[in-house]
Design an enzyme around this catalytic site. Structure first.
Site, short mmCIF file in Angstrom:
data_model
loop_
_atom_site.label_atom_id
_atom_site.label_comp_id
_atom_site.label_asym_id
_atom_site.label_seq_id
_atom_site.Cartn_x
_atom_site.Cartn_y
_atom_site.Cartn_z
NE ARG A 143 -3.49 -2.33 2.82
CZ ARG A 143 -3.17 -3.47 3.42
NH1 ARG A 143 -1.94 -3.61 3.94
NH2 ARG A 143 -4.04 -4.46 3.51
CE LYS B 270 -6.08 -1.10 5.13
NZ LYS B 270 -7.39 -1.35 4.49
CG HIS C 195 -5.33 0.61 -3.69
ND1 HIS C 195 -4.65 0.40 -2.50
CD2 HIS C 195 -6.36 -0.27 -3.68
CE1 HIS C 195 -5.27 -0.54 -1.80
NE2 HIS C 195 -6.30 -0.97 -2.50
NE ARG D 173 -3.09 -3.60 -1.48
CZ ARG D 173 -2.48 -4.36 -0.57
NH1 ARG D 173 -1.16 -4.41 -0.55
NH2 ARG D 173 -3.17 -5.06 0.30
CG HIS E 39 -5.74 -8.89 1.19
ND1 HIS E 39 -5.89 -9.30 -0.12
CD2 HIS E 39 -5.69 -7.53 1.15
CE1 HIS E 39 -5.95 -8.25 -0.90
NE2 HIS E 39 -5.82 -7.17 -0.16
CE1 TYR F 90 -6.40 -6.99 -6.89
CE2 TYR F 90 -6.21 -8.24 -4.86
CZ TYR F 90 -6.22 -7.04 -5.52
OH TYR F 90 -6.07 -5.87 -4.82
#
Length: 372
Positions: A224, A248, A318, A321, A344, A353
């Site tokens: 990110r 995150k 993004h 990404r 994730h 994806y």
């Protein structure tokens, strides 16, 4: 401070003292216990202040009077005001998180938001670059450097500048990429003097070396933009060709990168970063023109500027990404491995994806097969 933040501050100050204390305690819980990012805390607090303001207008003078009908009324009002489904889903999640916390803290006698349903957000397939388009974007800083060198050779008496058209907010996305790259640092991305002309020992433009490594890291690792800008020099393991990324929720992961990114890193660390580094640089890997840590807003302008200069579709960090993940899966990478690389927490986030790859396969089939 933006108008929305000023409005939230005013609404917060207008709440009764008991509700203000609850909002502040909830924010502390999100940041200190749940380890949420400052962006997430700010978004949830904004939603909560909006909810409590709406509850007050409905006659709820005390937190104990908050109930499911008030919550649904609040979401309905947000919808009539044009809020997107994704925004409604986030606001419902903020209400449920607050309700569960307030119940555990004894501020609510029941978890009133537990039955609150979220509008299902439509998940659009992400736009991705083709492999040849991604390669063109990675090559854009070199093309820019060659152009600058040619211009200097043709007109050595003219001082080269990378300044491009600007707006009141700094360089536009269509400005010269180097101008975009020189426009900000960790102090908020305000417009500042161009970094072009700050050359490393090898004569290369420091900003172009920085731009090159930024693009290579974003596409080569799929991190990110906030993770890339948060990297420190010590986070790069040159021997194993991996970067240590803080994602995150404070989750740390190691992400490999390839030979092109290694070359870009070597050039930046040996010839580019020393030219931009200053007293405020600290350990930051990527620097703005003032020597502070590169700002994500500035980095977005860099990516958009180079994509525009290369004649590519509108591209964001993004988007790179998304492109990295799609190309990995198309190349045969395992879905679980891609999930770990991207950081994730749920495999469902990575599975989108696979749909991108299938759609591209369908498009190729329709174009090429005589019986399509």
């Amino acid at each position: 401070m933006s108008g929305e933040r000023r409005g939230t501050r005013a609404a917060h100050e207008a709440l009764p003292p008991q509700l203000r204390e609850a909002v502040d305690a909830f924010a502390d819980h999100l940041a200190g216990v749940r380890n949420r990012s400052a962006h997430t805390v700010r978004a949830y607090v904004t939603d909560l202040v909006s909810l409590l303001d709406h509850a007050g207008r409905m006659g709820c003078a005390d937190l104990s009077e908050l109930d499911l009908a008030v919550l649904r009324s609040w979401l309905a009002k947000q919808r009539t005001m044009g809020a997107a489904r994704t925004s409604l889903a986030r606001r419902a999640a903020a209400a449920r998180t607050f309700s569960a916390w307030a119940h555990r803290a004894g501020l609510l006698t029941a978890d009133v938001a537990a039955p609150l349903a979220s509008p299902r957000a439509r998940r659009d397939l992400p736009t991705v670059l083709r492999a040849d388009q991604a390669a063109a974007l990675m090559d854009a800083p070199r093309v820019r450097a060659v152009g600058q060198a040619a211009a200097r050779a043709d007109a050595p008496h003219v001082r080269s500048t990378a300044e491009g058209p600007t707006t009141g907010d700094g360089p536009t996305a269509s400005a010269s990429p180097s101008a975009c790259g020189a426009s900000g640092d960790s102090r908020g991305g305000a417009a500042e003097g161009t970094a072009s002309g700050q050359e490393g020992p090898g004569g290369e433009d420091a900003a172009l070396l920085r731009d090159r490594v930024l693009l290579e890291l974003l596409y080569g690792t799929g991190v990110r933009i906030s993770e890339a800008c948060g990297l420190d020099v010590a986070d790069v393991d040159h021997a194993r060709r991996v970067v240590r990324v803080l994602g995150k929720g404070g989750r740390e992961r190691a992400v490999p990168y390839g030979v092109p990114a290694q070359r870009a890193l070597d050039a930046w660390l040996s010839r580019g970063r020393p030219a931009l580094a200053g007293p405020g640089s600290g350990a930051a890997l990527l620097l703005g023109a003032r020597g502070g840590r590169l700002n994500p807003t500035t980095a977005r302008r860099i990516v958009a500027g180079y994509a525009d200069a290369a004649g590519l579709p509108r591209t964001t960090p993004h988007g790179l990404r998304h492109s990295a993940a799609t190309h990995l899966l198309e190349g045969g990478a395992d879905l679980r491995a891609v999930q770990e690389l991207l950081g994730h927490s749920s495999l469902a986030s990575t599975q989108i994806y696979t749909h991108v790859s299938v759609e591209r396969l369908r498009a190729a089939y329709r174009q090429a097969h005589p019986r399509a």
